[in-house]
Design a protein around this motif. Sequence first.
Motif, PDB file in Angstrom:
ATOM      1  N   TYR A   1      36.906  36.197  36.785  1.00  0.00           N
ATOM      2  CA  TYR A   1      37.592  37.097  36.908  1.00  0.00           C
ATOM      3  C   TYR A   1      36.731  38.298  35.249  1.00  0.00           C
ATOM      4  N   GLU A   2      36.495  39.383  35.548  1.00  0.00           N
ATOM      5  CA  GLU A   2      36.126  40.518  34.108  1.00  0.00           C
ATOM      6  C   GLU A   2      36.247  41.178  34.427  1.00  0.00           C
ATOM      7  N   ASN A   3      38.057  42.126  34.030  1.00  0.00           N
ATOM      8  CA  ASN A   3      38.740  42.661  33.346  1.00  0.00           C
ATOM      9  C   ASN A   3      38.439  43.408  34.404  1.00  0.00           C
ATOM     10  N   VAL A   4      39.621  42.624  35.413  1.00  0.00           N
ATOM     11  CA  VAL A   4      40.332  42.397  36.623  1.00  0.00           C
ATOM     12  C   VAL A   4      41.046  43.778  36.110  1.00  0.00           C
ATOM     13  N   HIS A   5      40.904  45.379  37.232  1.00  0.00           N
ATOM     14  CA  HIS A   5      42.628  45.947  37.162  1.00  0.00           C
ATOM     15  C   HIS A   5      42.474  46.626  38.587  1.00  0.00           C
ATOM     16  N   LYS A   6      44.097  46.528  38.843  1.00  0.00           N
ATOM     17  CA  LYS A   6      44.677  46.582  40.764  1.00  0.00           C
ATOM     18  C   LYS A   6      45.247  48.047  40.398  1.00  0.00           C
ATOM     19  N   SER A   7      45.237  48.832  41.161  1.00  0.00           N
ATOM     20  CA  SER A   7      46.752  49.365  41.182  1.00  0.00           C
ATOM     21  C   SER A   7      46.971  49.727  42.528  1.00  0.00           C
ATOM     22  N   PHE A   8      47.628  49.963  42.905  1.00  0.00           N
ATOM     23  CA  PHE A   8      48.630  50.634  44.484  1.00  0.00           C
ATOM     24  C   PHE A   8      49.126  52.131  44.337  1.00  0.00           C
TER      25      PHE A   8
ATOM     26  N   GLU B   1      40.839  45.171  47.599  1.00  0.00           N
ATOM     27  CA  GLU B   1      39.814  45.628  46.744  1.00  0.00           C
ATOM     28  C   GLU B   1      40.343  45.675  45.373  1.00  0.00           C
ATOM     29  N   PRO B   2      39.653  45.178  44.117  1.00  0.00           N
ATOM     30  CA  PRO B   2      40.082  45.827  42.790  1.00  0.00           C
ATOM     31  C   PRO B   2      39.437  47.304  42.309  1.00  0.00           C
ATOM     32  N   THR B   3      40.299  48.188  41.711  1.00  0.00           N
ATOM     33  CA  THR B   3      40.318  49.005  41.135  1.00  0.00           C
ATOM     34  C   THR B   3      39.162  49.110  40.191  1.00  0.00           C
ATOM     35  N   SER B   4      39.092  48.409  39.355  1.00  0.00           N
ATOM     36  CA  SER B   4      37.436  48.215  38.687  1.00  0.00           C
ATOM     37  C   SER B   4      38.133  46.954  37.865  1.00  0.00           C
ATOM     38  N   GLY B   5      36.766  46.718  37.640  1.00  0.00           N
ATOM     39  CA  GLY B   5      36.323  45.277  36.580  1.00  0.00           C
ATOM     40  C   GLY B   5      35.053  44.693  38.011  1.00  0.00           C
ATOM     41  N   HIS B   6      35.227  43.201  37.924  1.00  0.00           N
ATOM     42  CA  HIS B   6      33.532  42.741  38.494  1.00  0.00           C
ATOM     43  C   HIS B   6      34.078  41.004  39.273  1.00  0.00           C
ATOM     44  N   ILE B   7      34.192  40.559  40.246  1.00  0.00           N
ATOM     45  CA  ILE B   7      34.917  39.528  40.479  1.00  0.00           C
ATOM     46  C   ILE B   7      34.003  38.574  40.972  1.00  0.00           C
TER      47      ILE B   7
ATOM     48  N   VAL C   1      31.686  35.144  41.665  1.00  0.00           N
ATOM     49  CA  VAL C   1      32.085  34.255  42.755  1.00  0.00           C
ATOM     50  C   VAL C   1      30.866  33.200  42.769  1.00  0.00           C
ATOM     51  N   ASP C   2      30.235  32.273  42.467  1.00  0.00           N
ATOM     52  CA  ASP C   2      29.313  31.197  41.994  1.00  0.00           C
ATOM     53  C   ASP C   2      27.644  32.161  42.370  1.00  0.00           C
ATOM     54  N   GLY C   3      28.290  32.596  40.359  1.00  0.00           N
ATOM     55  CA  GLY C   3      26.944  33.880  40.697  1.00  0.00           C
ATOM     56  C   GLY C   3      27.125  34.575  41.257  1.00  0.00           C
ATOM     57  N   LYS C   4      27.725  35.331  42.022  1.00  0.00           N
ATOM     58  CA  LYS C   4      27.137  36.491  42.912  1.00  0.00           C
ATOM     59  C   LYS C   4      28.291  37.408  42.702  1.00  0.00           C
ATOM     60  N   ASN C   5      28.113  38.756  42.597  1.00  0.00           N
ATOM     61  CA  ASN C   5      29.256  39.635  42.288  1.00  0.00           C
ATOM     62  C   ASN C   5      30.090  40.377  43.923  1.00  0.00           C
ATOM     63  N   LEU C   6      31.144  40.045  43.694  1.00  0.00           N
ATOM     64  CA  LEU C   6      31.266  39.917  44.850  1.00  0.00           C
ATOM     65  C   LEU C   6      31.976  41.590  45.644  1.00  0.00           C
ATOM     66  N   TRP C   7      32.101  41.664  44.935  1.00  0.00           N
ATOM     67  CA  TRP C   7      32.433  43.227  45.658  1.00  0.00           C
ATOM     68  C   TRP C   7      31.480  44.357  45.165  1.00  0.00           C
ATOM     69  N   GLU C   8      30.922  44.192  44.818  1.00  0.00           N
ATOM     70  CA  GLU C   8      29.225  45.478  44.673  1.00  0.00           C
ATOM     71  C   GLU C   8      28.287  45.076  44.926  1.00  0.00           C
ATOM     72  N   MET C   9      27.616  45.481  45.162  1.00  0.00           N
ATOM     73  CA  MET C   9      25.892  44.751  45.920  1.00  0.00           C
ATOM     74  C   MET C   9      24.854  45.291  45.354  1.00  0.00           C
ATOM     75  N   GLU C  10      23.539  45.483  45.364  1.00  0.00           N
ATOM     76  CA  GLU C  10      22.677  46.164  44.695  1.00  0.00           C
ATOM     77  C   GLU C  10      21.541  46.743  45.497  1.00  0.00           C
ATOM     78  N   LYS C  11      21.725  47.549  45.219  1.00  0.00           N
ATOM     79  CA  LYS C  11      20.839  48.565  46.691  1.00  0.00           C
ATOM     80  C   LYS C  11      20.526  49.398  45.909  1.00  0.00           C
ATOM     81  N   ASN C  12      18.778  49.172  46.117  1.00  0.00           N
ATOM     82  CA  ASN C  12      17.787  50.822  45.156  1.00  0.00           C
ATOM     83  C   ASN C  12      17.736  49.981  43.315  1.00  0.00           C
ATOM     84  N   GLY C  13      18.194  49.205  43.161  1.00  0.00           N
ATOM     85  CA  GLY C  13      18.780  48.968  41.669  1.00  0.00           C
ATOM     86  C   GLY C  13      19.901  49.379  41.143  1.00  0.00           C
TER      87      GLY C  13
END
Lengths: 240, 272
Positions: free
Chosen positions: B24-31, B72-78, B80-92
């Motif tokens: 978990y990298e600086n993960v924030h979550k707001s409701f 879904e996190p409001t900000s930050g990264h999670i 998993v096994d080296g793969k970014n869970l909530w984001e993916m790469e698209k056209n760089g």
Amino acid sequence: MNWNNDLFFQALPFISKGIWITLSLTIVCYVFALIFGFVWTFLKRIPNKAINWVVTWTMEFIRSTPPLVQLYFIFYAWPEVPYVGMTLSPFTSAVIGLGIHFSTYISEVYRSGIESVDKGQWEASTALNFTTKQKWTKIILPQAIRPTIPMLGNYLIILFKEVPLAATIGVVGILHLAGDFGSQHFRNIEAYTVVALLFLLMSYPSALLVNKLEKKMNMKFDKKATNGSKTLNDSEGAVS
Amino acid sequence: MVDTVTSEEQTANVNKGLDPIVKYENVHKSFGDVDVLKGINLDILPGEKVAVIGPSGSGKTTIIRMLMTLEEPTSGHIIVDGKNLWEMEKNGELVPANEKHLRQVRGDIGMVFQHFNLFPHMTILENCMTAPTHVKKMSKKEAKEQSIQMLEKVGLGDKLDNYPNQLSGGQKQRVAMARALVMRPKVMLFDEVTSALDPELVGEVLEVIRDIANEGEMAMVLVTHEMEFAIDVADRVLFLDEGVIAEEGPPSEVIQNPKNERLQTFLHRFLG
């Protein structure tokens, strides 16, 4: 004016000829409503505010206008609409009019069925990594359909009782034939008694059937319902 | 009642020096206006057992629900096994993950819920078999064998053809564990799995978790109120308070020798 037994027994076979039309119109309208109801439910689930607004108000509009007015519009006014307008047969007009009207109610039934499935079922199927399609077909729908069956049955009976409206645009069902019979003999009481009787004979057993179905479903659903925080300490008897 | 294992033994179970399986990298979550999590940084190593404790509303459950992609996190990264869970790469560029990407990454994660969430229209065996057959495309025969094996492991080999409503809460929860285990996740999440159970049924569920933990290879994150159990099973305990990890360390420190004042008050309620 007195009751005429002979006329009653003349009217019975004459009017009964319309049963086929009345029943087939009911079935075709119902199937149309079941399919179109699904379309509404699907459209309403699209997560887009504009689409949602349009769909909600269209449904509201359809539900708040009398089906009779809708039938008149489709049969008499639609042919005059520029570009898209066309003349439709009485039967087709009735299918579209009553079908669309009832589809808005059927759609609510579907929605309530889907919402009756616990949120935890969605979460568990996400956790097991099902695809969206699999979630619907394997987990949600098998649970959502069951409680809607009695409600769908009720709407079938209600629809059946609305179908005589189609007589007003010339569908030759039992009500229409009763009118013909009445004007031929200058007497109405026997003819319309036949109509009432025929409807009673068809609706009442269906209502009983739906009632029975409802009880059966409720029982089954109570037995199968789980997932609440309530826990049972002992195994219950086996469900056969 | 509980055999206490020393912290030395516990830390020995952890595979030190490995890359974290979850990060978990600086993960924030707001409701809405409520900030539930205010910057979570956390590494979970392969095979590590992490217990998350804290007052209700502290965001414990939210931490694992984000990992299971239920929130879904409001900000930050999670990661998993080296793969970014909530984001993916698209056209760089990094863009929010779509369902396909989420499915690829969350295959490594499994979860057991507070309210079991068994499928009521399926038998116990079908509950376990459905995901291996439809998600992992395992043959029916193989899925059945593995499911039976897993159900026997949790002590329910004689209930295969029963429906969930015919089981006690403790049995339901054990089925839920078998159902998750048969998917062979690398990380298993336990969301207050004994909270909905009658007190006398808690033991049998904890027993199964302890067995799973002793096998070692799977990382586990346990959100729990069972302090003695956390001492027993966890390599590391996180105390979550007001949306941050207020204290962390081996259970011998965090639970038995707490420094944080609020943690001391919190524990007082559980341990007396």
